[in-house]
Scaffold this motif. Structure first.
Motif, mmCIF file in Angstrom:
data_model
loop_
_atom_site.group_PDB
_atom_site.id
_atom_site.type_symbol
_atom_site.label_atom_id
_atom_site.label_comp_id
_atom_site.label_asym_id
_atom_site.label_seq_id
_atom_site.Cartn_x
_atom_site.Cartn_y
_atom_site.Cartn_z
ATOM 1 N N ILE A 72 -52.134 -3.708 31.159
ATOM 2 C CA ILE A 72 -51.473 -4.175 32.670
ATOM 3 C C ILE A 72 -53.139 -3.792 33.179
ATOM 4 O O ILE A 72 -53.859 -2.651 33.681
ATOM 5 C CB ILE A 72 -50.965 -3.084 33.356
ATOM 6 C CG1 ILE A 72 -49.481 -3.362 33.270
ATOM 7 C CG2 ILE A 72 -50.537 -3.995 35.146
ATOM 8 C CD1 ILE A 72 -49.204 -4.656 32.220
ATOM 9 N N PRO A 73 -54.010 -5.404 33.360
ATOM 10 C CA PRO A 73 -55.557 -4.590 34.557
ATOM 11 C C PRO A 73 -55.293 -4.071 35.247
ATOM 12 O O PRO A 73 -54.382 -4.057 36.109
ATOM 13 C CB PRO A 73 -55.847 -6.361 34.431
ATOM 14 C CG PRO A 73 -54.890 -7.131 33.709
ATOM 15 C CD PRO A 73 -53.924 -6.268 33.489
ATOM 16 N N GLN A 74 -56.343 -3.126 36.182
ATOM 17 C CA GLN A 74 -56.235 -3.072 37.142
ATOM 18 C C GLN A 74 -56.224 -4.021 38.539
ATOM 19 O O GLN A 74 -56.472 -5.285 37.808
ATOM 20 C CB GLN A 74 -57.650 -2.706 37.594
ATOM 21 C CG GLN A 74 -58.382 -1.577 37.144
ATOM 22 C CD GLN A 74 -57.514 -0.216 37.415
ATOM 23 O OE1 GLN A 74 -56.451 0.566 37.503
ATOM 24 N NE2 GLN A 74 -57.793 0.334 38.579
ATOM 25 N N THR A 75 -55.457 -4.150 39.518
ATOM 26 C CA THR A 75 -55.342 -4.688 40.418
ATOM 27 C C THR A 75 -55.974 -4.019 41.493
ATOM 28 O O THR A 75 -56.783 -3.822 41.652
ATOM 29 C CB THR A 75 -53.586 -5.130 40.783
ATOM 30 O OG1 THR A 75 -53.471 -5.689 41.565
ATOM 31 C CG2 THR A 75 -52.754 -3.417 40.930
ATOM 32 N N ILE A 76 -55.648 -4.836 42.851
ATOM 33 C CA ILE A 76 -56.090 -4.411 44.039
ATOM 34 C C ILE A 76 -55.200 -2.913 44.299
ATOM 35 O O ILE A 76 -54.507 -2.890 44.065
ATOM 36 C CB ILE A 76 -56.194 -5.199 44.701
ATOM 37 C CG1 ILE A 76 -54.816 -5.651 45.959
ATOM 38 C CG2 ILE A 76 -56.384 -6.731 44.508
ATOM 39 C CD1 ILE A 76 -54.370 -6.504 46.806
#
Length: 193
Positions: A72-76
């Motif tokens: 899961i990529p970094q989100t805000i």
């Protein structure tokens, strides 16, 4: 004595690099695909775009398999997600859910555009851009619908028509804004680029 200090310092530096590297590897968020999962549902759950999920997991299609583990990529940040939800609430209160998603999408499109600042906070607080910042309604809490709309806009990020502006034609006579190419009309808002 100096050699002993050098060796100890070197060992401590190496140990700290090793522990930092291991901590970073351990902090990568993952998701084990369950029956019924789609990239869209996973994106909604984590607040990340389908495009980012594909890129992070080296995918060209939407095909996923039960049991596989996706990164899961970094989100805000939670702060920016809340700020965006509060803006959506203030700007699109009483509008259809699609209008709430579209307002959040405009902010994300601005972040991704070279014409605007590079963060959600900077876009929202850019001088004279959003009425809720001027009148203080940005500080009111967001509804669950506005929070969900932000997640959906994050999932949809990079796949829309590129709207950078929105306005209510009954509340503005700004000819510059009205001259922009209309991308969609949702409820009382006109979206444009």
């Amino acid at each position: 004595m100096k050699l002993k200090k050098f060796i100890i310092s070197s060992l401590l530096a190496f140990a700290s690099l090793t522990f930092t590297s291991n901590a970073d590897a351990a902090s990568v968020q993952t998701h084990r695909v369950q029956k019924g999962d789609t990239l869209w549902k996973i994106g909604m759950n984590y607040g990340v775009s389908v495009s980012q999920l594909k890129r992070e997991n080296h995918r060209t299609s939407d095909l996923i398999y039960i049991g596989e583990i996706l990164k899961i990529p970094q989100t805000i940040s939670a702060y920016e997600k809340d700020l965006l939800a509060r803006l959506v609430e203030a700007e699109a209160k009483g509008e259809a859910y699609a209008g709430k998603v579209a307002v959040a999408t405009v902010v994300l499109n601005r972040v991704d555009s070279d014409l605007f600042p590079n963060s959600i906070s900077e876009v929202i607080y850019q001088k004279d851009q959003f009425t809720p910042v001027k009148n203080g309604t940005i500080y009111n809490p967001a509804s669950e619908a506005s929070k969900k709309a932000v997640n959906e806009a994050l999932v949809f990020r990079g796949q829309g028509s590129g709207s950078l502006y929105f306005y209510n034609p009954q509340k503005t006579s700004n000819s510059w804004l009205r001259s922009k190419q209309v991308t969609v009309v949702i409820g009382n808002h006109v979206f444009a680029k």
